[in-house]
Enzyme design. Structure first.
Site, PDB file in Angstrom:
ATOM      1  NE  ARG A  67      -3.850  -2.161   2.297  1.00  0.00           N
ATOM      2  CZ  ARG A  67      -3.529  -3.544   2.493  1.00  0.00           C
ATOM      3  NH1 ARG A  67      -2.300  -3.977   2.727  1.00  0.00           N
ATOM      4  NH2 ARG A  67      -4.325  -4.585   2.315  1.00  0.00           N
ATOM      5  CG  HIS A 110      -0.918  -5.377  -4.258  1.00  0.00           C
ATOM      6  ND1 HIS A 110       0.099  -5.232  -3.650  1.00  0.00           N
ATOM      7  CD2 HIS A 110      -1.450  -6.234  -3.817  1.00  0.00           C
ATOM      8  CE1 HIS A 110       0.260  -6.079  -2.520  1.00  0.00           C
ATOM      9  NE2 HIS A 110      -0.778  -6.777  -2.778  1.00  0.00           N
ATOM     10  CG  HIS A 143       0.524 -11.380  -4.160  1.00  0.00           C
ATOM     11  ND1 HIS A 143      -0.406 -12.176  -3.345  1.00  0.00           N
ATOM     12  CD2 HIS A 143       0.167 -10.239  -3.608  1.00  0.00           C
ATOM     13  CE1 HIS A 143      -1.182 -11.747  -2.582  1.00  0.00           C
ATOM     14  NE2 HIS A 143      -0.795 -10.345  -2.594  1.00  0.00           N
ATOM     15  CB  SER A 144       3.570 -17.693  -4.936  1.00  0.00           C
ATOM     16  OG  SER A 144       3.963 -17.570  -6.479  1.00  0.00           O
ATOM     17  CE1 TYR A 145      -2.992 -14.666  -3.636  1.00  0.00           C
ATOM     18  CE2 TYR A 145      -3.968 -15.009  -1.577  1.00  0.00           C
ATOM     19  CZ  TYR A 145      -3.601 -14.417  -2.295  1.00  0.00           C
ATOM     20  OH  TYR A 145      -4.417 -13.210  -2.439  1.00  0.00           O
ATOM     21  CD  GLU A 170       2.093 -10.390  -0.461  1.00  0.00           C
ATOM     22  OE1 GLU A 170       1.882  -9.243  -0.926  1.00  0.00           O
ATOM     23  OE2 GLU A 170       1.442 -10.771   0.136  1.00  0.00           O
TER      24      GLU A 170
HETATM   25  C1  GLA Z   1      -1.160  -8.288   0.234  1.00  0.00           C
HETATM   26  C2  GLA Z   1      -1.970  -7.387   1.172  1.00  0.00           C
HETATM   27  C3  GLA Z   1      -3.232  -7.825   1.521  1.00  0.00           C
HETATM   28  C4  GLA Z   1      -4.266  -8.479   0.407  1.00  0.00           C
HETATM   29  C5  GLA Z   1      -3.414  -9.306  -0.478  1.00  0.00           C
HETATM   30  C6  GLA Z   1      -4.173  -9.504  -1.742  1.00  0.00           C
HETATM   31  O1  GLA Z   1      -0.924  -9.433   0.973  1.00  0.00           O
HETATM   32  O2  GLA Z   1      -1.118  -6.966   2.432  1.00  0.00           O
HETATM   33  O3  GLA Z   1      -3.946  -6.899   2.526  1.00  0.00           O
HETATM   34  O4  GLA Z   1      -4.537  -7.097  -0.293  1.00  0.00           O
HETATM   35  O5  GLA Z   1      -2.207  -8.579  -0.878  1.00  0.00           O
HETATM   36  O6  GLA Z   1      -5.405  -9.804  -1.409  1.00  0.00           O
END
Ligand code: GLA
Length: 380
Positions: free
Chosen positions: A109, A134, A207-209, A344
């Site tokens: 942010r 982002h 941004h991999s989950y 991240e």
């Molecule tokens: C990052 C942000 C989260 C969210 C994700 C995407 O991790 O810090 O708050 O916005 O991206 O959903």
């Protein structure tokens, strides 16, 4: 083979032999390119599948320079895809919470979408409460990158993108290069490079989950994590850093030793409440330039281990608090609340507005270069 079923060891030996023979034939290291889908204007998007000699496979697409899949073995050799995502491009063009994407120009942010550089005020799109998240509404995650297979020892794909002066409010023509390399040690290395023709700010991340039990297999709260950080940057109610750098000691943010992700996530803690779980930037313990171990995550059930190394000063640990089952991913699986975590690696959120944070400025003549490595193994 009825006579084998009487001998457990013989059965096992035969299955190992068959698996080995199949493996040798099908797991040839290299890169395969296929069509992943078409953009609304008809442009063809590709999927690059990188395979290493152990059979680890990584899927990369040039839409958003994303990691689409990471297939790795558990302690018994069973393969699973450990990142959330979609089966084809169409999914990524729909409701997508940055699955596997390269995020830019600015990961995380920027308060109220405003910052000043060299005395000039810049305004960014507001897309997350009162803030810019982002890289804005059309960040690098939504761009078509130019892909090229690299002929080197390990399978590698280069992705490049030219972000024009003023795109999403940021100054300067920015040339970005991301190289994904799949190494024999089951490590996926990401090298980020960029140059600019005007002073600008930049904070790239992936941004991999992750879900080490396999994508779509439910909660990650029983998986364990270590984060190599003695402090973190606390946030306000809009998830912007207050500017303080606080010690993790005695807080639910102390992950200096491997700890169950869920152990303290529901504690009565204001920081956890602001983010509905973990969604915080940790200040990594660097002892000099170069790669440092940022985090180790373990799934005790499957034995899969992920280690993250980075040159970056921080890592955003996010526990999928905004997932709510409404996104249907690979194979139509609903991705539930807290069914993945992200690590991240990045500079700190909102750095352009915090002179005490490491600088995210990039000037003409400089080359931005950061490296992050996702290394997979197993534990007993
Ligand atoms: C990052 C942000 C989260 C969210 C994700 C995407 O991790 O810090 O708050 O916005 O991206 O959903």
């Amino acid at each position: 083979m009825p006579h084998y079923s009487r001998c457990l060891l013989c059965g096992w030996l035969v299955s190992q032999f068959v698996a080995g023979a199949l493996g040798a034939a099908s797991l040839r290291a290299g890169i395969k390119r296929s069509v992943f889908g078409k953009m609304p204007d008809g442009e063809e998007i590709h999927l690059y599948t990188l395979t290493n000699p152990n059979g680890m496979q990584v899927g990369i697409t040039n839409y958003g320079a994303r990691i689409v899949s990471i297939v790795v073995p558990d302690r018994h050799g069973n393969m699973a895809d450990v990142v959330l995502g979609f089966d084809n491009l169409e999914g990524y063009l729909g409701k997508d919470p940055y699955f596997g994407a390269i995020v830019g120009r600015y990961g995380n942010r920027i308060a109220k979408g405003r910052f000043a550089l060299d005395g000039v005020d810049y305004t960014l799109p507001i897309n997350d409460g009162p803030n810019s998240l982002h890289g804005g509404t059309q960040g690098f995650d939504k761009k078509v990158w130019t892909a090229r297979e690299l002929s080197q020892v390990h399978p590698a794909v280069e992705l490049t993108y030219l972000s024009r002066d003023g795109e999403e409010g940021f100054p300067g023509d920015l040339r970005v290069q991301v190289v994904y390399t799949l190494e024999e040690s089951n490590a996926l290395r990401i090298d980020y490079r960029a140059t600019t023709d005007k002073d600008t700010v930049l904070n790239l991340t992936n941004h991999s989950y992750f879900n080490l039990a396999g994508e779509g297999s439910g909660s990650i709260l029983d998986q364990e994590i270590m984060i190599n950080a003695a402090s973190f940057t606390p946030i306000d109610a809009t998830m912007i850093p207050t500017g303080e750098i606080l010690s993790v000691a005695g807080t639910p943010f102390d992950f200096r030793h491997l700890t169950r992700i869920g152990a303290r996530i529901n504690d009565d803690d204001q920081q956890l409440k602001f983010a509905h779980g973990y969604d915080d930037n940790f200040v990594l313990n660097h002892r000099g330039p170069g790669l440092v171990l940022a985090s180790r995550a373990v799934d005790p059930h499957s034995g899969r281990v992920l280690e993250v190394f980075t040159t970056e000063p921080g890592v955003q640990f996010y526990t999928g608090n905004f997932l709510d089952g409404s996104v249907r991913g690979k194979g139509g699986k609903a991705y539930a609340y807290r069914s993945a975590f992200t690590l991240e690696t990045q500079h700190f959120p909102d750095s352009p507005n915090h002179p005490n944070f490491p600088s995210t400025e990039l000037k003409p003549g400089e080359t931005y270069h950061q490296t992050t490595v996702f290394k997979f193994s197993t534990a007993n």
